[in-house]
Design an enzyme around this catalytic site. Structure first.
Site, short mmCIF file in Angstrom:
data_model
loop_
_atom_site.label_atom_id
_atom_site.label_comp_id
_atom_site.label_asym_id
_atom_site.label_seq_id
_atom_site.Cartn_x
_atom_site.Cartn_y
_atom_site.Cartn_z
N ARG A 46 -9.23 11.06 -7.13
CA ARG A 46 -8.32 11.68 -6.17
C ARG A 46 -7.49 10.59 -5.51
O ARG A 46 -7.63 10.29 -4.33
CB ARG A 46 -9.10 12.49 -5.12
CG ARG A 46 -9.64 13.80 -5.64
CD ARG A 46 -8.54 14.78 -5.98
NE ARG A 46 -9.05 16.07 -6.43
CZ ARG A 46 -9.28 16.40 -7.69
NH1 ARG A 46 -9.07 15.49 -8.65
NH2 ARG A 46 -9.73 17.59 -8.02
N GLU A 81 -13.82 5.26 -1.62
CA GLU A 81 -12.38 5.50 -1.55
C GLU A 81 -11.93 6.44 -2.68
O GLU A 81 -12.21 6.20 -3.85
CB GLU A 81 -11.64 4.17 -1.68
CG GLU A 81 -10.16 4.25 -1.39
CD GLU A 81 -9.86 4.48 0.08
OE1 GLU A 81 -8.81 5.10 0.38
OE2 GLU A 81 -10.65 4.05 0.94
N ASP A 82 -11.25 7.53 -2.30
CA ASP A 82 -10.56 8.42 -3.24
C ASP A 82 -11.47 9.06 -4.28
O ASP A 82 -11.12 9.16 -5.46
CB ASP A 82 -9.40 7.69 -3.91
CG ASP A 82 -8.25 7.45 -2.95
OD1 ASP A 82 -8.22 8.11 -1.90
OD2 ASP A 82 -7.37 6.62 -3.24
N ASN A 127 -0.01 11.80 1.41
CA ASN A 127 0.66 10.68 0.74
C ASN A 127 0.65 10.90 -0.76
O ASN A 127 -0.22 11.59 -1.28
CB ASN A 127 -0.10 9.37 1.05
CG ASN A 127 0.27 8.80 2.40
OD1 ASN A 127 1.44 8.73 2.74
ND2 ASN A 127 -0.73 8.39 3.15
N LYS A 182 -6.34 -1.78 -0.32
CA LYS A 182 -7.11 -1.66 0.91
C LYS A 182 -7.67 -3.01 1.34
O LYS A 182 -7.66 -3.36 2.53
CB LYS A 182 -8.26 -0.65 0.71
CG LYS A 182 -7.82 0.81 0.84
CD LYS A 182 -7.55 1.18 2.29
CE LYS A 182 -6.98 2.57 2.47
NZ LYS A 182 -7.95 3.64 2.32
N TYR A 201 0.84 -1.19 0.00
CA TYR A 201 0.00 0.00 0.00
C TYR A 201 0.89 1.25 0.00
O TYR A 201 1.89 1.29 -0.70
CB TYR A 201 -0.98 -0.04 1.18
CG TYR A 201 -2.17 0.87 0.93
CD1 TYR A 201 -3.01 0.64 -0.15
CD2 TYR A 201 -2.41 1.96 1.73
CE1 TYR A 201 -4.07 1.49 -0.43
CE2 TYR A 201 -3.48 2.81 1.47
CZ TYR A 201 -4.30 2.57 0.39
OH TYR A 201 -5.33 3.41 0.11
N ASP A 223 -13.30 6.20 3.94
CA ASP A 223 -12.08 6.14 4.73
C ASP A 223 -11.30 7.45 4.67
O ASP A 223 -10.66 7.84 5.65
CB ASP A 223 -11.21 4.98 4.25
CG ASP A 223 -9.99 4.76 5.13
OD1 ASP A 223 -10.16 4.71 6.35
OD2 ASP A 223 -8.87 4.66 4.59
N ASP A 224 -11.35 8.14 3.54
CA ASP A 224 -10.62 9.40 3.42
C ASP A 224 -11.18 10.44 4.39
O ASP A 224 -10.43 11.26 4.92
CB ASP A 224 -10.72 9.94 1.99
CG ASP A 224 -10.21 8.95 0.96
OD1 ASP A 224 -9.07 8.49 1.11
OD2 ASP A 224 -10.96 8.62 0.03
#
Length: 566
Positions: free
Chosen positions: A161, A250-251, A421, A179, A108, A273-274
């Site tokens: 993203r 996610e993202d 990150n 993930k 990851y 999660d973000d």
């Protein structure tokens, strides 16, 4: 599905019809040279493998050696690990389980960022599902191509993203895959129950569109009403195909991330999660910081640089904790202040995005504090004198020397959390933080860094890694059969994670427990999350004993399951 993975006095795969080469080509069935002589006879493998039966520990040693020969190239190690996952799932997880701290940054962040950028040139084998605009009106049919009727956990992205790298088109699929690998590693959710999905609705990345090897749907991103219709059909298809599934967003671009979470969290157990996972692990780090100082959360002041999904999510959960500690009204706004690329975030902005409004500082209060709309980060720090500075900008170097020195002028022992990150996007390196603050700051970063020398001391750099939280939230939600994933469940995860930091770690200035203990950490977080879901009414009634028994039943030990032939 051609077979069924179950836990009944040990993990089993029942109803296996495959024989011979088909067994070896299925990563959920393949044991390689670990197949016993009896299994080779039953499944038609005699003569298809070298004679010697290899123990699992010997296989782990051999597979790990294959990764080590990749040298110091993290991307090559990533490719090697993904190839192993495609051949032999159980062995992949055993290698990870024996080398947790070493392998998480490979599988990851930060390595997965480079893998996303180069995805089309690295592509070898499809994993999961890609949903494109061409599937409009047929998504349920596409979902039916997944052989499992028992998917319990989905991680989905639209690739816009990816980490701090932006729009990566079809390459964003590496994020759900990574993930889910961490879900299995940390929470023991068997890979047969998981599914990564990419909503490949186009890309605005011209470099990808002009690449003849690009593997994604060619076209600019679908937006507006068509985007909403496609997502709505996707959600309906998931609910029909797998009504018990938990979904992790996610993202997604920040505005879409908040809109989708708010729109669907009540109708489908889901979380982002973000927004929420990052908030929980950050809050846990802050709670450890309070222990180090011998202070309370209510004594801290926060400036957050970056008001996207992560920044707003962190601000919301910090405000939740401060309110629980008795900080309310104007004082709450004074304690948590956000700055973005346009300066101080206040409610006086004419075009203030809706998701920022709940955490924006009232303009009148800002004026009382000597602040003005548009004040930059240095001005806000100078006037608000925060104890904690949090970065979620995706902008490398945004915590420059002036920013850090201004922070250290007002606070003897500040906490600096540079969370972006991958490593190339970090707001400041630990060395820069240590130098600018004369070694007084405590540090947390989104990517892993080695300790930093300062005089005769080695100063620890804690990694604020979402893997501490999201596997436990997912597992706790699944075992409790939560109908909705609440904000209080993330607060419970943060509290439990912070409670696991030992006194020795606190004494040394470390904010999180050792990542090597991920399995035990995840179990405790999952139990806390499940208990909170039950107590809040988000899940059916369960005793603590029933929660522990449910965890025992759901957690795979990463070893080869027994194969039961059809």
């Amino acid at each position: 599905m051609r077979y069924r993975v179950v836990h009944s006095d040990g993990w089993r795969v029942e109803g296996v019809k495959e024989r011979g080469q088909s067994v070896l080509l299925d990563p959920l069935l393949n044991k390689g040279t670990a197949f016993t002589y009896a299994e080779r006879q039953v499944f038609g493998l005699e003569g298809m493998l070298p004679h010697q039966v290899t123990s699992e520990s010997e296989q782990v040693k051999r597979a790990y050696e294959h990764i080590l020969v990749k040298g110091d190239n993290p991307l090559e190690k990533y490719v090697g690990m993904m190839s192993l996952q495609d051949r032999n799932e159980a062995l992949f997880y055993q290698v990870m389980g024996h080398n947790v701290a070493e392998m998480i940054p490979i599988v990851y962040t930060p390595t997965v960022g480079e893998a996303a950028v180069k995805f089309s040139h690295l592509f070898r084998r499809g994993r999961g599902l890609w949903i494109t605009p061409n599937h409009k009106g047929r998504m349920l049919q596409v979902l039916s191509h997944v052989r499992s009727d028992d998917v319990r956990l989905i991680v989905v992205t639209d690739n816009e993203r990816i980490l701090g790298l932006g729009d990566q088109g079809a390459g964003g699929m590496v994020i759900p895959i990574g993930k889910l690998a961490l879900y299995t590693l940390g929470a023991g959710i068997h890979p047969a129950y998981t599914l990564p999905i990419s909503l490949d609705f186009g890309t605005d990345n011209d470099e990808l569109l002009s690449d003849p090897l690009y593997v994604g749907w060619r076209g600019n991103r679908v937006r507006g009403a068509m985007f909403d219709e496609l997502v709505a059909e996707f959600i309906d298809a998931v609910r029909h195909r797998w009504p018990e599934a938990l979904l992790q967003w996610e993202d997604f671009k920040k505005a879409n991330a908040f809109a989708l979470l708010d729109r669907y969290r009540e109708s489908l157990p889901s979380f982002n999660d973000d927004i929420q996972g990052t908030a929980a692990v950050t809050t846990a780090g802050v709670l450890s910081y309070c222990r180090i100082l011998g202070q309370k959360l209510s004594e801290q002041r926060f400036v957050l640089f970056g008001a996207g999904a992560a920044g707003v999510g962190i601000a919301r959960l910090l405000r939740h904790g401060l309110e629980a500690a008795g900080v309310v009204g104007d004082e709450l706004h004074r304690r948590v202040v956000l700055v973005d690329s346009r300066g101080l975030v206040t409610d006086a902005r004419a075009d203030l995005e809706g998701y920022k409004r709940s955490v924006a500082c009232p303009a009148d209060l800002a004026n009382e504090c000597g602040l003005e709309a548009g004040d930059d980060l240095v001005a806000v720090i100078d006037k608000m004198q925060p104890t904690v500075l949090i970065g979620a900008t995706g902008q490398a170097g945004s915590f420059n020397e002036t920013v850090l020195k201004t922070l250290a002028t007002h606070t003897e022992k500040p906490l600096v959390m540079a969370l972006s990150n991958p490593t190339s996007k970090c707001e400041a390196t630990p060395t820069e933080i240590v130098t600018a603050t004369d070694g007084r700051a405590l540090m947390a970063t989104g990517s892993p860094f080695d300790p930093v020398a300062f005089g005769a001391r080695m100063l620890p750099v804690s990694q604020c890694n979402n893997v501490y939280v999201f596997p436990g939230v997912g597992l706790g939600s699944i075992v409790s059969k939560a109908k909705v994933v609440t904000d209080s469940m993330f607060a419970a995860a943060a509290d439990e994670l912070a409670a696991m930091v030992s006194d020795d770690d606190i004494e040394a200035g470390r904010l999180y427990p050792p990542i090597e203990d991920l399995r035990s950490i995840t179990r405790r977080v999952a139990a806390a999350v499940a208990a909170d879901a039950v107590s809040s009414g988000a899940a059916p009634a369960m005793t603590s004993g029933q929660i522990e028994a449910a965890l025992d039943h759901h957690i795979w030990d990463l070893r080869y399951p027994m194969l039961i032939p059809s």
